[in-house]
Design a protein around this motif. Structure first.
Motif, short mmCIF file in Angstrom:
data_model
loop_
_atom_site.label_atom_id
_atom_site.label_comp_id
_atom_site.label_asym_id
_atom_site.label_seq_id
_atom_site.Cartn_x
_atom_site.Cartn_y
_atom_site.Cartn_z
N ILE A 150 -13.69 -18.61 21.71
CA ILE A 150 -12.62 -19.56 21.37
C ILE A 150 -13.06 -20.99 21.62
O ILE A 150 -12.67 -21.92 20.89
N HIS A 151 -13.89 -21.19 22.65
CA HIS A 151 -14.39 -22.54 22.93
C HIS A 151 -15.24 -23.04 21.76
O HIS A 151 -15.12 -24.19 21.33
N LEU B 250 -15.11 -21.91 18.56
CA LEU B 250 -14.30 -22.06 17.36
C LEU B 250 -13.44 -23.32 17.41
O LEU B 250 -13.24 -23.99 16.39
N LYS B 251 -12.96 -23.68 18.60
CA LYS B 251 -12.14 -24.88 18.71
C LYS B 251 -12.97 -26.16 18.55
O LYS B 251 -12.41 -27.23 18.30
N SER B 252 -14.29 -26.02 18.70
CA SER B 252 -15.15 -27.18 18.44
C SER B 252 -15.33 -27.39 16.93
O SER B 252 -15.80 -28.46 16.51
N LYS B 253 -14.94 -26.38 16.13
CA LYS B 253 -15.10 -26.45 14.67
C LYS B 253 -13.77 -26.54 13.92
O LYS B 253 -13.71 -27.07 12.81
N TYR B 254 -12.73 -25.95 14.53
CA TYR B 254 -11.45 -25.85 13.82
C TYR B 254 -10.31 -26.32 14.74
O TYR B 254 -10.49 -26.54 15.94
N SER C 276 -6.86 -25.76 16.92
CA SER C 276 -6.55 -24.68 17.87
C SER C 276 -5.88 -23.50 17.18
O SER C 276 -6.21 -22.34 17.44
N ARG D 84 -6.06 -22.59 14.00
CA ARG D 84 -7.00 -21.89 13.13
C ARG D 84 -8.00 -21.10 13.95
O ARG D 84 -8.36 -19.96 13.60
N ALA D 85 -8.47 -21.67 15.05
CA ALA D 85 -9.42 -20.98 15.93
C ALA D 85 -8.81 -19.69 16.48
O ALA D 85 -9.46 -18.63 16.50
N ASN D 86 -7.56 -19.76 16.92
CA ASN D 86 -6.87 -18.57 17.44
C ASN D 86 -6.69 -17.53 16.35
O ASN D 86 -6.82 -16.32 16.60
N ILE E 195 -10.20 -15.83 15.82
CA ILE E 195 -10.68 -14.95 16.89
C ILE E 195 -9.85 -13.69 17.01
O ILE E 195 -10.36 -12.63 17.41
#
Length: 237
Positions: free
Chosen positions: A146-147, A149-153, A155, A157-159, A162
């Motif tokens: 999640i760390h 993905l949140k650097s790319k999208y 919060s 969208r990251a959730n 994942i």
């Protein structure tokens, strides 16, 4: 009025072992408000270790295992004559106080841990801690996932991403993007253990005019736990 204390006589079975599992209350919110470093904040874990050491000094368990905001304490010497109410209330408040003292920071609101008692047979101890260590690994994979993905999208969208991935999928995603979980500190993947070890002490016996070897126990914090096996726990008893 004593009869109103309906659970005051509830006790742990005599000559049994128990596990006390402690969990931080609303620590997800705590981490956000305290702006903890993601995916692992080393200061937070240093404080958790100090709380574990305080618990060890106070209650003399066989073993303590910690990861995330969770502490598992295996006891064979049951305090407070085995009274459930007393064990849960005192150990939870003791842990909350220890954490607060060692953190040495102003919190947005009081910190609290909850506590539950788990009676356990010797034959089930390995299975229990293996279950918790598997959870530590899941937390590690998901935390790094999640760390990243949140650097790319965003919060949300990251959730969303994942939640549709297995642990293997997340592991592969991280590897493809230059993050190899094999290189991550062992304590992040397997948790932290606290238990007693013996150290060799060489002294001098003046009466016999020769060196004398003795062994003293000390509280050992293990940041390099193995993947749990039955043999590991057999050696603790």
């Amino acid at each position: 009025m004593k009869e109103y204390e309906v659970y005051s006589d509830l006790r742990v079975p005599v000559n049994s072992k128990i596990i006390i599992r402690l969990d931080g209350r609303s620590f997800h919110s705590f981490a956000k408000k305290m702006e903890l470093e993601k995916p692992y904040d080393e200061n937070f874990y240093n404080v958790m270790v100090e709380a574990c050491k305080d618990l060890f000094e106070e209650f003399s368990p066989i073993f303590i295992y910690a990861f995330s905001d969770e502490i598992n304490m295996l006891l064979d010497k049951i305090p407070f004559k085995g009274r459930f109410e007393k064990i849960n209330s005192v150990i939870a408040s003791f842990t909350s106080s220890s954490f607060t003292l060692h953190y040495n920071a102003e919190f947005p609101k009081p910190v609290a841990f909850d506590s539950r008692i788990i009676p356990i047979n010797d034959s089930d101890i390995y299975d229990y801690f293996k279950w918790r260590q598997d959870e530590a690994w899941r937390n590690c994979v998901n935390g790094y996932g999640i760390h990243f993905l949140k650097s790319k999208y965003s919060s949300s969208r990251a959730n969303e991403i994942i939640n549709g991935l297995t642990l293997s999928d997340i592991h592969e995603l991280l590897f493809e993007n230059g993050i190899n979980l094999n290189d991550v500190d062992i304590w992040k993947k397997r948790g932290i253990g606290v238990y007693r070890k013996n150290k060799k002490v060489i002294g001098f016996n003046k009466k016999e005019s020769k060196e004398q070897v003795s062994y003293r126990s000390f509280i050992h914090v293990d940041y390099n736990l193995p993947i749990f096996s039955e043999g590991f726990f057999n050696e603790l008893f």
